[in-house]
Write a protein that holds these residues in place. Structure first.
Motif, PDB file in Angstrom:
ATOM      1  N   ASN A 216       1.271   8.605   7.337  1.00 37.33           N
ATOM      2  CA  ASN A 216       0.152   9.414   6.839  1.00 37.33           C
ATOM      3  C   ASN A 216      -0.581  10.110   7.976  1.00 37.33           C
ATOM      4  O   ASN A 216      -1.021  11.262   7.850  1.00 37.33           O
ATOM      5  N   THR A 265      -9.137  -3.317   5.803  1.00 36.53           N
ATOM      6  CA  THR A 265      -9.008  -2.057   5.067  1.00 36.53           C
ATOM      7  C   THR A 265      -9.099  -2.258   3.558  1.00 36.53           C
ATOM      8  O   THR A 265      -9.721  -1.466   2.847  1.00 36.53           O
ATOM      9  N   TYR A 266      -8.486  -3.344   3.078  1.00 37.84           N
ATOM     10  CA  TYR A 266      -8.448  -3.594   1.628  1.00 37.84           C
ATOM     11  C   TYR A 266      -9.283  -4.835   1.260  1.00 37.84           C
ATOM     12  O   TYR A 266      -8.906  -5.601   0.379  1.00 37.84           O
ATOM     13  N   ASP A 268     -11.745  -5.129  -0.455  1.00 40.48           N
ATOM     14  CA  ASP A 268     -12.247  -5.135  -1.830  1.00 40.48           C
ATOM     15  C   ASP A 268     -11.218  -5.689  -2.810  1.00 40.48           C
ATOM     16  O   ASP A 268     -11.537  -5.934  -3.979  1.00 40.48           O
ATOM     17  N   ASP A 340     -12.399   2.942  12.066  1.00 37.29           N
ATOM     18  CA  ASP A 340     -12.810   3.713  10.892  1.00 37.29           C
ATOM     19  C   ASP A 340     -11.665   4.636  10.480  1.00 37.29           C
ATOM     20  O   ASP A 340     -11.469   5.703  11.047  1.00 37.29           O
ATOM     21  N   PRO A 342     -10.016   7.264   8.137  1.00 40.37           N
ATOM     22  CA  PRO A 342     -10.391   8.234   7.103  1.00 40.37           C
ATOM     23  C   PRO A 342      -9.695   7.906   5.784  1.00 40.37           C
ATOM     24  O   PRO A 342      -8.543   7.458   5.767  1.00 40.37           O
ATOM     25  N   GLU A 343     -10.374   8.109   4.696  1.00 34.38           N
ATOM     26  CA  GLU A 343      -9.846   7.768   3.382  1.00 34.38           C
ATOM     27  C   GLU A 343      -8.490   8.425   3.106  1.00 34.38           C
ATOM     28  O   GLU A 343      -7.604   7.818   2.485  1.00 34.38           O
ATOM     29  N   GLU A 344      -8.311   9.644   3.619  1.00 30.68           N
ATOM     30  CA  GLU A 344      -7.088  10.381   3.286  1.00 30.68           C
ATOM     31  C   GLU A 344      -5.838   9.813   3.967  1.00 30.68           C
ATOM     32  O   GLU A 344      -4.715  10.169   3.576  1.00 30.68           O
ATOM     33  N   ILE A 346      -5.450   6.354   4.549  1.00 29.56           N
ATOM     34  CA  ILE A 346      -5.247   4.966   4.132  1.00 29.56           C
ATOM     35  C   ILE A 346      -4.164   4.922   3.060  1.00 29.56           C
ATOM     36  O   ILE A 346      -4.278   5.607   2.034  1.00 29.56           O
ATOM     37  N   LYS A 348      -2.126   4.340  -0.106  1.00 37.85           N
ATOM     38  CA  LYS A 348      -2.545   3.982  -1.453  1.00 37.85           C
ATOM     39  C   LYS A 348      -1.727   2.792  -1.951  1.00 37.85           C
ATOM     40  O   LYS A 348      -0.504   2.774  -1.845  1.00 37.85           O
TER      41      LYS A 348
END
Length: 366
Positions: A216, A265-266, A268, A340, A342-344, A346, A348
């Motif tokens: 990514n 990172t995950y 949650d 940190d 970026p969301e883009e 990470i 999925k």
């Protein structure tokens, strides 16, 4: 694992302080207060023609309390290491580990606060009984060394006291205890093993976190370092990690670093929530242990200035040097917690991976 040199479950079960045909267990007999409360001998009381130094009692009781808490710390840490020293750790045991890591942190914080009690003693009142201490020194605390070894303090990074290893200041029995502890896996080593088993670090689970992350990053930019900041880039670069690992600037293996990064990172995800709290707890323990070193050094400076310590060390200067990062164990986790992504970039999580790996099942484990 039973590094605690004074723990004997069988002896505790048999001996409860009772004598004769007494059958009732009382508060005093259960706690063996007759032994405990008669273990404070003021050396200054042996000097003829003068009263005992009043603050010597405080000094003795505080240090005896330190050693009692050290015993509890070893007891808790040994239990955590025993759970981690398996091929897998069941989810219910992760909650046990987390509660005991939290307990360790709170005990360390309490020890730190106890230095405030010692600092009610003035330098002059300490000088009243200091000559009676002889060459005794906190440097000779075997249990403190067992805690360091159990956590995973890097022995090669230690600052030598008078160019000697700390074990040379211990008696023969204590040296054997230290040698035995060094032969066992430390908490750091066991955490590394555990992190390397994090699901999602290879293709066997159908989701290779790190390979997808690199892919990514490459797709997002021709220059990967422009996707995330330089410090974060260095942390997840295998070549940079290898160089720093060889120099001792990194303690986790690269695969363990990947596991920790995935958990961060995950965090949650249900499967990673308790592991995330566990890693955070290890960071807090590392910080709390360093605070003890700093408070000890500050107290010595206040009592002795820059005089040599009773054990022959340089006193404050030696103790202050042990507060550096070279004595820290889980610095890599602190470094990783600042990455940190970026969301883009990470990866999925796929539904099958979440369902089969990251949700709770009776036999699930890391």
């Amino acid at each position: 694992m039973a590094s605690c040199p004074f723990f004997n479950a069988n002896a505790n079960a048999v001996s409860n302080g009772r004598s004769g045909d007494e059958t009732e267990v009382t508060y005093s007999s259960y706690l063996q207060l007759d032994k405990l409360l008669n273990s404070q001998h003021l050396m200054s009381s042996e000097v003829k023609g003068r009263d005992p130094a009043h603050d010597e009692m405080l000094f003795i009781i505080t240090h005896q309390t330190f050693e009692l808490w050290f015993k509890q710390l070893i007891y808790e840490m040994d239990s955590i290491r025993a759970i981690l020293n398996r091929n897998y750790v069941q989810e219910k045991n992760m909650l046990v580990i987390l509660s005991r890591v939290t307990r360790i942190k709170e005990i360390l914080n309490l020890i730190t606060q106890q230095f405030g009690i010692l600092q009610t003693m003035t330098a002059k009142s300490f000088a009243d009984f200091r000559p009676h201490l002889g060459t005794s020194s906190g440097f000779q605390s075997c249990q403190f060394r067992l805690i360091e070894i159990g956590l995973g303090v890097n022995d090669e990074a230690r600052i030598r006291h008078n160019k000697k290893h700390f074990s040379e200041s211990l008696n023969t029995l204590e040296q054997k205890l230290v040698t035995k502890a060094q032969e066992e896996k430390s908490l750091l080593q066991l955490v590394i093993d555990w992190l390397e088993r994090t699901p999602g670090l290879d293709d066997s689970s159908g989701f290779n976190f790190f390979e997808r992350l690199k892919k990514n990053m490459a797709q997002k930019s021709d220059n990967e370092s422009s996707v995330i900041d330089v410090n974060s880039q260095n942390l997840i670069c295998p070549h940079t990690h290898e160089e720093k690992y060889k120099k001792g600037d990194r303690r986790l293996s690269f695969k363990a670093m990947q596991g920790a990064l995935m958990i961060f990172t995950y965090s949650d995800q249900p499967r990673f929530q308790v592991p995330f709290q566990f890693l955070q707890g290890l960071v807090e323990v590392d910080i709390a242990f360093n605070k003890i070193r700093y408070n000890h050094a500050s107290m010595v400076q206040r009592m002795l200035g820059f005089q040599a310590g009773t054990g022959g060390s340089s006193g404050y200067h030696y103790l202050r040097s042990t507060c550096s990062d070279r004595y820290r164990v889980f610095m890599d986790l602190i470094r990783l917690s600042t990455v940190d992504l970026p969301e883009e970039i990470i990866p999925k999580l796929e539904e099958d991976f979440i369902k089969n790996t990251l949700t709770f099942h009776d036999a699930a484990h890391i």
